[in-house]
Design an enzyme around this catalytic site. Structure first.
Site, mmCIF file in Angstrom:
data_model
loop_
_atom_site.group_PDB
_atom_site.id
_atom_site.type_symbol
_atom_site.label_atom_id
_atom_site.label_comp_id
_atom_site.label_asym_id
_atom_site.label_seq_id
_atom_site.Cartn_x
_atom_site.Cartn_y
_atom_site.Cartn_z
ATOM 1 N N GLU A 178 0.833 -1.205 0.000
ATOM 2 C CA GLU A 178 0.000 0.000 0.000
ATOM 3 C C GLU A 178 0.868 1.255 0.000
ATOM 4 O O GLU A 178 0.707 2.154 0.819
ATOM 5 C CB GLU A 178 -0.978 -0.004 1.181
ATOM 6 C CG GLU A 178 -2.240 0.774 0.869
ATOM 7 C CD GLU A 178 -3.351 0.608 1.912
ATOM 8 O OE1 GLU A 178 -4.350 1.329 1.782
ATOM 9 O OE2 GLU A 178 -3.210 -0.219 2.837
ATOM 10 N N TYR A 190 -0.112 -7.841 -1.771
ATOM 11 C CA TYR A 190 -1.139 -7.088 -1.045
ATOM 12 C C TYR A 190 -2.499 -7.620 -1.489
ATOM 13 O O TYR A 190 -3.012 -7.263 -2.545
ATOM 14 C CB TYR A 190 -0.987 -5.591 -1.348
ATOM 15 C CG TYR A 190 -2.038 -4.702 -0.745
ATOM 16 C CD1 TYR A 190 -2.568 -4.955 0.518
ATOM 17 C CD2 TYR A 190 -2.496 -3.578 -1.424
ATOM 18 C CE1 TYR A 190 -3.529 -4.120 1.080
ATOM 19 C CE2 TYR A 190 -3.446 -2.728 -0.878
ATOM 20 C CZ TYR A 190 -3.965 -3.009 0.372
ATOM 21 O OH TYR A 190 -4.909 -2.184 0.920
ATOM 22 N N ASP A 233 0.476 -8.147 3.278
ATOM 23 C CA ASP A 233 -0.830 -7.970 3.892
ATOM 24 C C ASP A 233 -1.797 -8.920 3.198
ATOM 25 O O ASP A 233 -2.247 -8.659 2.094
ATOM 26 C CB ASP A 233 -1.273 -6.506 3.737
ATOM 27 C CG ASP A 233 -2.636 -6.234 4.340
ATOM 28 O OD1 ASP A 233 -3.256 -7.177 4.888
ATOM 29 O OD2 ASP A 233 -3.092 -5.084 4.261
ATOM 30 N N ASN A 271 -4.715 -9.705 4.503
ATOM 31 C CA ASN A 271 -6.057 -9.261 4.858
ATOM 32 C C ASN A 271 -6.955 -10.397 5.345
ATOM 33 O O ASN A 271 -8.176 -10.352 5.188
ATOM 34 C CB ASN A 271 -6.713 -8.517 3.682
ATOM 35 C CG ASN A 271 -6.532 -7.012 3.806
ATOM 36 O OD1 ASN A 271 -6.783 -6.436 4.857
ATOM 37 N ND2 ASN A 271 -6.085 -6.371 2.725
ATOM 38 N N HIS A 285 -0.967 -0.768 10.416
ATOM 39 C CA HIS A 285 -0.250 -2.042 10.488
ATOM 40 C C HIS A 285 1.124 -1.820 11.124
ATOM 41 O O HIS A 285 1.644 -0.696 11.124
ATOM 42 C CB HIS A 285 -0.019 -2.634 9.096
ATOM 43 C CG HIS A 285 -1.266 -2.988 8.356
ATOM 44 N ND1 HIS A 285 -1.663 -4.287 8.142
ATOM 45 C CD2 HIS A 285 -2.196 -2.200 7.754
ATOM 46 C CE1 HIS A 285 -2.785 -4.297 7.441
ATOM 47 N NE2 HIS A 285 -3.137 -3.048 7.190
#
Length: 265
Positions: free
Chosen positions: A35, A110, A152, A154, A256
Site C-alpha cells: 500500500e 497485497y 498484507d 487481509n 499495520h
C-alpha cells in the site's frame, strides 16, 4: 544471515519518517512494503539510498495499492502477477542475486481487503478477494524455488489472530470462507506460517489495529492480517521472528506494524 521485513505502510511518502526510523533502528536486509499509494516515478528512492538501501523493485499506481521491495543486498525483479485480474498493482517478486543468499525468492503481495459484506453475490469486492486467493493457489502449485511469500493477506485465520473470535466470525477478514480459502493456498505448496512457527498458537499475535480505536493499546482490538510464509526448505532456516508493535504508537502511524524474520542461509 539475512533479515526480511514486511510492512503495510499506508502511503510510503506520508510515512517516510517512520520508515527511516524503523530502518535505522532495525536495519533489515530487505524491506517489503505494501500500500505504497504512489506511482513508480514518485517513490522516494533518494530517501532509501541515503539509508543504505540501493536496490529496488517497485510496482506502483496512482493513489492506491502498490508494493515495493527495497534492499541493502543486490536483487532483481523476478515477477509481477495480476492476481486481481484488473491491472491493480498488488504484487512484485524479487530474487536476491548475491551468491551468499542462494537465489532466495521473495514474493511481496497485497491481498484485497474484500469490502464489508462477506457475500460475493452482493459484494463484488469480496468475490474478487476470493478469486485473487484462488489464482495465488494455482500459482503456488508450480513454485519450485526456496520462496518467501509475505505481505498484507487481509485474513486473520486463527482464533488467536483476532481480539474476539465469536464477534468477528461474520466480519470480512475472519470469516470461515476466507479462512478455508487461505488454507487451500497454504496446502498448495506446504507453506510454513513463520509467524506461528515462532509465536505458536494460541499466543496472542496481532499486526493491525483500526484507526477507529481511540486507544489502540488499551483496547487491543487487533487482528493478524500480515503474514510471512516460507516454502519448506526455506522455513527450516528461519531462526527468529519479531512483531514491532511499538511502531503503531509513532507519530502518524500506519494501522499495520512491521514483521521481521531472520534466516540462517
Amino acid at each position: 544471515m539475512v533479515s526480511v521485513a514486511s510492512w503495510n505502510i499506508n502511503s510510503v511518502r506520508l510515512r517516510m519518517p517512520s520508515v527511516a526510523r524503523f530502518l535505522e533502528e532495525q536495519a533489515p536486509d530487505v524491506l517489503c512494503l505494501q500500500e505504497i499509494k504512489c506511482q513508480e516515478h514518485q517513490f522516494p528512492y533518494d530517501a532509501f539510498r541515503a539509508l543504505g538501501y540501493e536496490h529496488f523493485a517497485v510496482h506502483g499506481q496512482k493513489g492506491y495499492h502498490g508494493v515495493a521491495t527495497v534492499a541493502k543486498v543486490p536483487l532483481r525483479e523476478f515477477s509481477r502477477h495480476d492476481w486481481q485480474a484488473n491491472g491493480e498493482a498488488r504484487h512484485v517478486g524479487v530474487e536476491l542475486t548475491d551468491p551468499a543468499h542462494q537465489g532466495m525468492i521473495i514474493e511481496n503481495v497485497y491481498v484485497p481487503a474484500g469490502g464489508d459484506e462477506p457475500d460475493r453475490e452482493i459484494n463484488a469486492k469480496f468475490g474478487q478477494k476470493l478469486d485473487f486467493l484462488e489464482r495465488m493457489t494455482r500459482w503456488a502449485d508450480a513454485v519450485d524455488r526456496p520462496t518467501l511469500i509475505l505481505g498484507d493477506f487481509n485474513i486473520a485465520p486463527l482464533e488467536s489472530d483476532v481480539w474476539n473470535h465469536k464477534q468477528l466470525l461474520k466480519v470480512v477478514s475472519h470469516t470461515p470462507l476466507e479462512v478455508e480459502t487461505l488454507k487451500r493456498f497454504m496446502d498448495a505448496h506446504g507453506w510454513t506460517d513463520l509467524g506461528r512457527k515462532h509465536i505458536p498458537d494460541p499466543e496472542r499475535y496481532f499486526s493491525w489495529w483500526s484507526y477507529r480505536s481511540r486507544d489502540w493499546r488499551v483496547n487491543d482490538r487487533g487482528r493478524r492480517l500480515d503474514h510471512m510464509w516460507a516454502s519448506p526448505e526455506l522455513a527450516a532456516k528461519s531462526i527468529a521472528h519479531h512483531v514491532h508493535e511499538d511502531c503503531r504508537s509513532w507519530e502518524k502511524p500506519s494501522d499495520h506494524v512491521p514483521l521481521v524474520t531472520e534466516f540462517a542461509l
